[in-house]
Design a protein around this motif. Sequence first.
Motif, PDB file in Angstrom:
ATOM      1  N   GLU A  71       0.768  -1.029   0.283  1.00 34.26           N
ATOM      2  CA  GLU A  71      -0.092   0.181  -0.313  1.00 34.26           C
ATOM      3  C   GLU A  71       0.344   1.508   0.019  1.00 34.26           C
ATOM      4  O   GLU A  71       0.839   2.057  -0.906  1.00 34.26           O
ATOM      5  CB  GLU A  71      -0.243   0.041   0.974  1.00 34.26           C
ATOM      6  N   CYS A  72       1.948   1.602   1.099  1.00 38.59           N
ATOM      7  CA  CYS A  72       2.751   2.517   0.973  1.00 38.59           C
ATOM      8  C   CYS A  72       3.568   2.730  -0.236  1.00 38.59           C
ATOM      9  O   CYS A  72       4.333   2.050  -0.540  1.00 38.59           O
ATOM     10  CB  CYS A  72       3.520   2.288   1.912  1.00 38.59           C
ATOM     11  N   GLU A  73       3.545   3.840  -1.022  1.00 33.27           N
ATOM     12  CA  GLU A  73       4.190   4.032  -2.093  1.00 33.27           C
ATOM     13  C   GLU A  73       5.238   4.648  -2.242  1.00 33.27           C
ATOM     14  O   GLU A  73       6.319   4.934  -2.523  1.00 33.27           O
ATOM     15  CB  GLU A  73       3.481   4.304  -3.524  1.00 33.27           C
ATOM     16  N   LEU A  74       5.328   5.551  -0.701  1.00 32.78           N
ATOM     17  CA  LEU A  74       6.694   6.737  -0.269  1.00 32.78           C
ATOM     18  C   LEU A  74       7.630   5.330   0.630  1.00 32.78           C
ATOM     19  O   LEU A  74       8.994   6.186  -0.124  1.00 32.78           O
ATOM     20  CB  LEU A  74       6.186   7.466   0.583  1.00 32.78           C
ATOM     21  N   LEU A  98      -2.940   1.768   5.067  1.00 33.59           N
ATOM     22  CA  LEU A  98      -3.131   3.113   4.735  1.00 33.59           C
ATOM     23  C   LEU A  98      -3.963   3.879   4.998  1.00 33.59           C
ATOM     24  O   LEU A  98      -5.483   3.858   4.272  1.00 33.59           O
ATOM     25  CB  LEU A  98      -2.435   3.006   3.675  1.00 33.59           C
ATOM     26  N   TYR A 100      -4.781   7.523   3.962  1.00 35.54           N
ATOM     27  CA  TYR A 100      -4.548   8.214   3.143  1.00 35.54           C
ATOM     28  C   TYR A 100      -3.307   8.639   2.613  1.00 35.54           C
ATOM     29  O   TYR A 100      -2.424   8.508   2.657  1.00 35.54           O
ATOM     30  CB  TYR A 100      -4.903   9.683   3.789  1.00 35.54           C
ATOM     31  N   SER A 101      -4.076   8.828   1.343  1.00 33.04           N
ATOM     32  CA  SER A 101      -2.529   9.243   0.511  1.00 33.04           C
ATOM     33  C   SER A 101      -2.850   9.957  -0.521  1.00 33.04           C
ATOM     34  O   SER A 101      -4.215   9.628  -1.349  1.00 33.04           O
ATOM     35  CB  SER A 101      -1.964   7.645  -0.740  1.00 33.04           C
ATOM     36  N   THR A 102      -2.050  11.058  -1.011  1.00 34.36           N
ATOM     37  CA  THR A 102      -2.812  12.184  -1.836  1.00 34.36           C
ATOM     38  C   THR A 102      -2.690  11.467  -3.262  1.00 34.36           C
ATOM     39  O   THR A 102      -3.798  12.130  -3.650  1.00 34.36           O
ATOM     40  CB  THR A 102      -1.405  13.639  -1.822  1.00 34.36           C
ATOM     41  N   GLU A 103      -2.016  10.052  -3.209  1.00 35.30           N
ATOM     42  CA  GLU A 103      -2.160   9.894  -4.725  1.00 35.30           C
ATOM     43  C   GLU A 103      -3.361   9.547  -5.972  1.00 35.30           C
ATOM     44  O   GLU A 103      -4.298   9.016  -6.476  1.00 35.30           O
ATOM     45  CB  GLU A 103      -1.179   8.899  -5.522  1.00 35.30           C
ATOM     46  N   LYS A 104      -4.176   8.334  -3.832  1.00 39.53           N
ATOM     47  CA  LYS A 104      -5.240   7.789  -4.030  1.00 39.53           C
ATOM     48  C   LYS A 104      -6.212   8.750  -3.611  1.00 39.53           C
ATOM     49  O   LYS A 104      -7.415   8.361  -4.446  1.00 39.53           O
ATOM     50  CB  LYS A 104      -5.273   6.707  -3.174  1.00 39.53           C
ATOM     51  N   ASN A 127       6.950  13.330   1.717  1.00 34.44           N
ATOM     52  CA  ASN A 127       7.680  12.836   0.559  1.00 34.44           C
ATOM     53  C   ASN A 127       7.781  14.568   0.489  1.00 34.44           C
ATOM     54  O   ASN A 127       6.880  14.764  -0.344  1.00 34.44           O
ATOM     55  CB  ASN A 127       7.386  11.967  -0.400  1.00 34.44           C
TER      56      ASN A 127
END
Length: 166
Positions: A71-74, A98, A100-104, A127
Amino acid sequence: LKQNNNNVQQAIEYLISNLKSDESNGNLDDFVLVNDEEEKKKDAEWQQISMNDVAKHNISPWDIELYNEYECELLSSFKLKQIITKCPTRTHLYKWKLIYSTEKHGISVNTLYSKMEHFEEFILIINDTKYDDIFGAFVDCKWIKPKNKKQEQYKGTIDCFVFNYI
């Protein structure tokens, strides 16, 4: 217990004697006898952890469980687990996920607040693409959207920390 004046020993003896009479009739639906010796053997198979281990904070990143390893892309899942090992011991048993992610979820502070409002402990990872830097914080309280500018700000506890992953 009521029939035996709340005497546990007498109540157990009563149950066992009725169990034996029910065995001969083939009726065992009402009683289950637990063999304590079997349970003790099963308990002995568990790894024992001393208070010294807990105090020394000896936990491996491999011991941490994530809801979804990818899940974590950073950060890699291993690097995220390394950060989690520095969090308070009580959090090591969490199944990290995860939120919240700005990407998702898009770049919206309102979405960030709404996604995080039900969680009291979390890790915020940021990031900085300009300097190719990863940093963040462990926070041990709900992150609630302030209703006004004069609302008292959260100050943190001894468990909170910030980090920079090098």
